[in-house]
Scaffold this motif. Structure first.
Motif, PDB file in Angstrom:
ATOM      1  N   LYS A  96      -0.098   4.908  -7.762  1.00  0.00           N
ATOM      2  CA  LYS A  96      -0.694   4.308  -7.786  1.00  0.00           C
ATOM      3  C   LYS A  96      -1.594   3.974  -6.773  1.00  0.00           C
ATOM      4  O   LYS A  96      -2.414   3.611  -5.827  1.00  0.00           O
ATOM      5  CB  LYS A  96       0.333   2.619  -8.054  1.00  0.00           C
ATOM      6  CG  LYS A  96       0.920   2.623  -9.500  1.00  0.00           C
ATOM      7  CD  LYS A  96       1.453   1.412  -9.471  1.00  0.00           C
ATOM      8  CE  LYS A  96       2.505   1.171 -10.457  1.00  0.00           C
ATOM      9  NZ  LYS A  96       3.108  -0.345 -10.828  1.00  0.00           N
ATOM     10  N   THR A  97      -2.580   4.929  -6.870  1.00  0.00           N
ATOM     11  CA  THR A  97      -4.109   5.493  -5.951  1.00  0.00           C
ATOM     12  C   THR A  97      -5.037   5.429  -6.263  1.00  0.00           C
ATOM     13  O   THR A  97      -6.295   5.808  -4.845  1.00  0.00           O
ATOM     14  CB  THR A  97      -3.567   6.866  -5.068  1.00  0.00           C
ATOM     15  OG1 THR A  97      -3.924   7.465  -6.175  1.00  0.00           O
ATOM     16  CG2 THR A  97      -2.462   7.620  -4.832  1.00  0.00           C
ATOM     17  N   LYS A  98      -5.796   4.312  -6.891  1.00  0.00           N
ATOM     18  CA  LYS A  98      -7.190   4.465  -7.559  1.00  0.00           C
ATOM     19  C   LYS A  98      -7.361   3.309  -6.313  1.00  0.00           C
ATOM     20  O   LYS A  98      -8.642   3.679  -6.711  1.00  0.00           O
ATOM     21  CB  LYS A  98      -6.875   4.094  -8.980  1.00  0.00           C
ATOM     22  CG  LYS A  98      -6.604   4.343 -10.137  1.00  0.00           C
ATOM     23  CD  LYS A  98      -7.156   4.211 -11.839  1.00  0.00           C
ATOM     24  CE  LYS A  98      -6.731   4.791 -12.296  1.00  0.00           C
ATOM     25  NZ  LYS A  98      -6.554   4.292 -14.073  1.00  0.00           N
ATOM     26  N   LYS A  99      -7.192   2.314  -5.891  1.00  0.00           N
ATOM     27  CA  LYS A  99      -8.041   1.868  -5.121  1.00  0.00           C
ATOM     28  C   LYS A  99      -7.226   1.500  -3.447  1.00  0.00           C
ATOM     29  O   LYS A  99      -7.436   1.216  -2.393  1.00  0.00           O
ATOM     30  CB  LYS A  99      -6.833  -0.158  -5.317  1.00  0.00           C
ATOM     31  CG  LYS A  99      -7.548  -0.755  -7.166  1.00  0.00           C
ATOM     32  CD  LYS A  99      -6.830  -1.666  -6.934  1.00  0.00           C
ATOM     33  CE  LYS A  99      -7.659  -2.417  -8.230  1.00  0.00           C
ATOM     34  NZ  LYS A  99      -7.629  -3.614  -8.545  1.00  0.00           N
TER      35      LYS A  99
ATOM     36  N   ASN B 218       3.262   1.673  -3.225  1.00  0.00           N
ATOM     37  CA  ASN B 218       1.577   2.196  -4.149  1.00  0.00           C
ATOM     38  C   ASN B 218       1.406   4.110  -4.366  1.00  0.00           C
ATOM     39  O   ASN B 218       0.710   4.522  -5.129  1.00  0.00           O
ATOM     40  CB  ASN B 218       0.250   1.127  -4.059  1.00  0.00           C
ATOM     41  CG  ASN B 218       0.999   0.021  -4.734  1.00  0.00           C
ATOM     42  OD1 ASN B 218       1.278  -1.026  -5.309  1.00  0.00           O
ATOM     43  ND2 ASN B 218      -0.246  -0.679  -4.388  1.00  0.00           N
TER      44      ASN B 218
ATOM     45  N   THR C 268       0.484  -0.755   0.240  1.00  0.00           N
ATOM     46  CA  THR C 268       0.415   0.320   0.187  1.00  0.00           C
ATOM     47  C   THR C 268       0.495   1.069  -0.399  1.00  0.00           C
ATOM     48  O   THR C 268       0.538   2.307  -0.853  1.00  0.00           O
ATOM     49  CB  THR C 268      -1.040  -0.175   0.912  1.00  0.00           C
ATOM     50  OG1 THR C 268      -1.465  -1.137   0.828  1.00  0.00           O
ATOM     51  CG2 THR C 268      -1.515   1.241   1.342  1.00  0.00           C
TER      52      THR C 268
ATOM     53  N   SER D 194      -7.896   4.878  -0.370  1.00  0.00           N
ATOM     54  CA  SER D 194      -8.671   5.656   0.452  1.00  0.00           C
ATOM     55  C   SER D 194      -8.066   7.074   0.255  1.00  0.00           C
ATOM     56  O   SER D 194      -6.459   7.288   0.500  1.00  0.00           O
ATOM     57  CB  SER D 194      -9.322   5.231   1.478  1.00  0.00           C
ATOM     58  OG  SER D 194      -7.987   5.053   2.308  1.00  0.00           O
ATOM     59  N   ASP D 195      -8.250   7.800   0.243  1.00  0.00           N
ATOM     60  CA  ASP D 195      -7.612   9.751   0.235  1.00  0.00           C
ATOM     61  C   ASP D 195      -7.462   9.745   2.013  1.00  0.00           C
ATOM     62  O   ASP D 195      -6.381  10.476   1.404  1.00  0.00           O
ATOM     63  CB  ASP D 195      -9.024  10.443   0.007  1.00  0.00           C
ATOM     64  CG  ASP D 195      -9.422  10.793  -1.176  1.00  0.00           C
ATOM     65  OD1 ASP D 195      -8.828  10.435  -2.234  1.00  0.00           O
ATOM     66  OD2 ASP D 195     -10.875  11.272  -1.578  1.00  0.00           O
TER      67      ASP D 195
END
Length: 336
Positions: free
Chosen positions: A29-32, A24, A21, A34-35
Motif C-alpha cells: 500500500k504505497t500510494k501515499k 503499508n 508506514t 514517497s518513492d
C-alpha cells in the motif's frame, strides 16, 4: 536480535518511521508513501531478512483468497472423518478447483457450529464449503456469519445466502433397485445407520424401483465393534436376502470383508451394492457395484456458486446433481 524474529516495529524504529508506514510498504500500500521511503524500507527489510506473517498479510487485504472447508466430525467416523472415501474425494476435488480459481484452501474438522464462525472470521475468509452438519447448525451459521457458504447434501428450509448442493439420492437408489430387479433379485436388504435425510431417499428410491414388498431395511450401529457384533447376530437373517444395498461404499466394503472372513462369497452367495463410488471400489475383491457421485462436478459447482454468491448474482438455493450406476463385479445375475 540475530536469534529473534524481526518485527515491523524493529524496522520502523531503525528507519525513524511509524509502524503504519512500514506496514503499508510491506503490504504493497504505497500510494501515499514517497518513492524514497519505499526504497529505504524495502532495502532494510531485505537486509534484515524480515519474514512477514501470512495471517497478517491476508487479514490486511480486502480479498484474502481463502475458502474454508469444514467437515462435521460426527461420532460415527470414530476420529477418522477425513479418511472416509466420500469426504476425502470431496476435499481432493475442491483442492483442485480452488487452485485453478486462484484460492487458498483451509480445512477444519469440528462438530461445533460456533467454531466455524470463529474459523471464518479469524482468517478473513471469502466463503465456506460445509459438509455434514444438520439443519439447526446451518440456521445458526446464517444468523452469525455474513460470508457466503455452500452446503453439501444439507437438509434444511431453503434460505437466501446458502446454496445447497445435493446429489439426486432418490434417483441413485432407484437406479440400484432397477438394476437389481433386472439381475433377477427379488429380496433386497437395505442397510444404514439411520433412516433419515439422504439415506432414506436412497432406500426409498430402491424400494420404488423394486416394489416395497421386495425391499427390507436393517438399521446398523454407528460404532464398528458394535456393527461387527450386529452382523454376527443377524447373519442368518441377512443371508435370507439375495442382495444388499448399503447406503455408502464404506459400509458395503466393510460388509464384504466381514462376509468373506465368515466364508460367505460375494457375489456367489449374496450380492452387494454401495453408494458414492469411492476409490476403494476398484481395489476390493470383488470390485464394488455402486452409485457414482461426481466429486469433480460438485466441486466445480461449489466454487462457481461461491463466487456468484459473493457478487450477488446467484439466485439458486438448491442445486441437484445427477448420479449414475457403475456396474462392477459384486452383483450376481440370477437370471442365468
Amino acid at each position: 536480535m540475530e536469534n529473534e524474529r524481526i518485527r515491523i516495529s524493529d524496522i520502523a524504529e531503525e528507519l525513524g518511521l511509524s509502524t503504519a508506514t512500514v506496514s503499508n510498504v510491506i503490504h504493497g500500500k504505497t500510494k501515499k508513501v514517497s518513492d524514497e521511503t519505499v526504497k529505504r524500507v524495502q532495502e532494510l527489510v531485505e537486509k534484515k531478512g524480515y519474514i512477514p506473517s501470512m495471517a497478517a498479510i491476508l487479514l490486511a487485504r480486502n480479498n484474502s483468497k481463502i475458502v474454508g472447508i469444514v467437515v462435521n466430525d460426527h461420532k460415527k467416523y470414530e476420529g477418522h472423518v477425513l479418511e472416509d472415501g466420500f469426504i476425502s474425494a470431496s476435499i481432493n476435488a475442491l483442492s483442485k478447483e480452488l487452485d485453478l480459481a486462484g484460492y487458498f484452501m483451509m480445512v477444519k474438522v469440528t462438530d461445533k457450529w460456533d467454531e466455524i464462525v470463529l474459523f471464518a472470521s479469524m482468517w478473513n475468509m471469502e466463503g465456506l464449503v460445509i459438509i455434514g452438519f444438520c439443519e439447526q447448525d446451518y440456521k445458526k451459521l446464517r444468523e452469525n456469519m455474513h460470508i457466503p457458504f455452500v452446503v453439501y447434501d444439507g437438509y434444511f428450509e431453503e434460505s437466501q445466502g446458502i446454496c445447497n448442493l445435493i446429489s439426486d439420492n432418490h434417483d441413485g437408489g432407484y437406479q440400484v433397485g432397477k438394476y437389481l430387479k433386472h439381475m433377477g433379485h427379488n429380496k433386497v436388504l437395505c442397510i444404514s445407520d439411520n433412516f433419515a435425510c439422504m439415506d432414506s431417499e436412497r432406500i426409498n428410491g430402491c424400494a420404488a424401483a423394486m416394489g416395497d414388498n421386495l425391499v427390507s431395511f436393517m438399521r446398523i450401529p454407528m460404532q464398528k465393534k458394535e456393527r461387527i457384533r450386529f452382523y454376527k447376530d443377524k447373519e442368518s437373517e441377512i443371508l435370507t436376502h439375495t442382495a444388499i444395498f448399503a447406503v455408502s461404499d464404506f459400509y458395503a466394503i466393510e460388509l464384504i470383508l466381514y462376509l468373506q472372513k465368515r466364508g460367505i462369497r460375494v457375489p456367489d452367495d449374496i450380492s452387494i451394492v454401495g453408494f458414492d463410488d469411492s476409490p476403494l471400489c476398484n481395489f476390493c475383491i470383488p470390485s464394488l457395484t455402486t452409485v457414482r457421485q461426481d466429486s469433480g462436478v460438485r466441486a466445480k459447482n461449489a466454487i462457481s456458486i461461491l463466487q456468484n454468491l459473493k457478487m450477488g448474482t446467484e439466485e439458486r438455493v438448491t442445486v441437484k446433481l445427477s448420479v449414475s450406476l457403475i456396474e462392477r463385479n459384486s452383483v450376481k445375475n440370477l437370471n442365468m
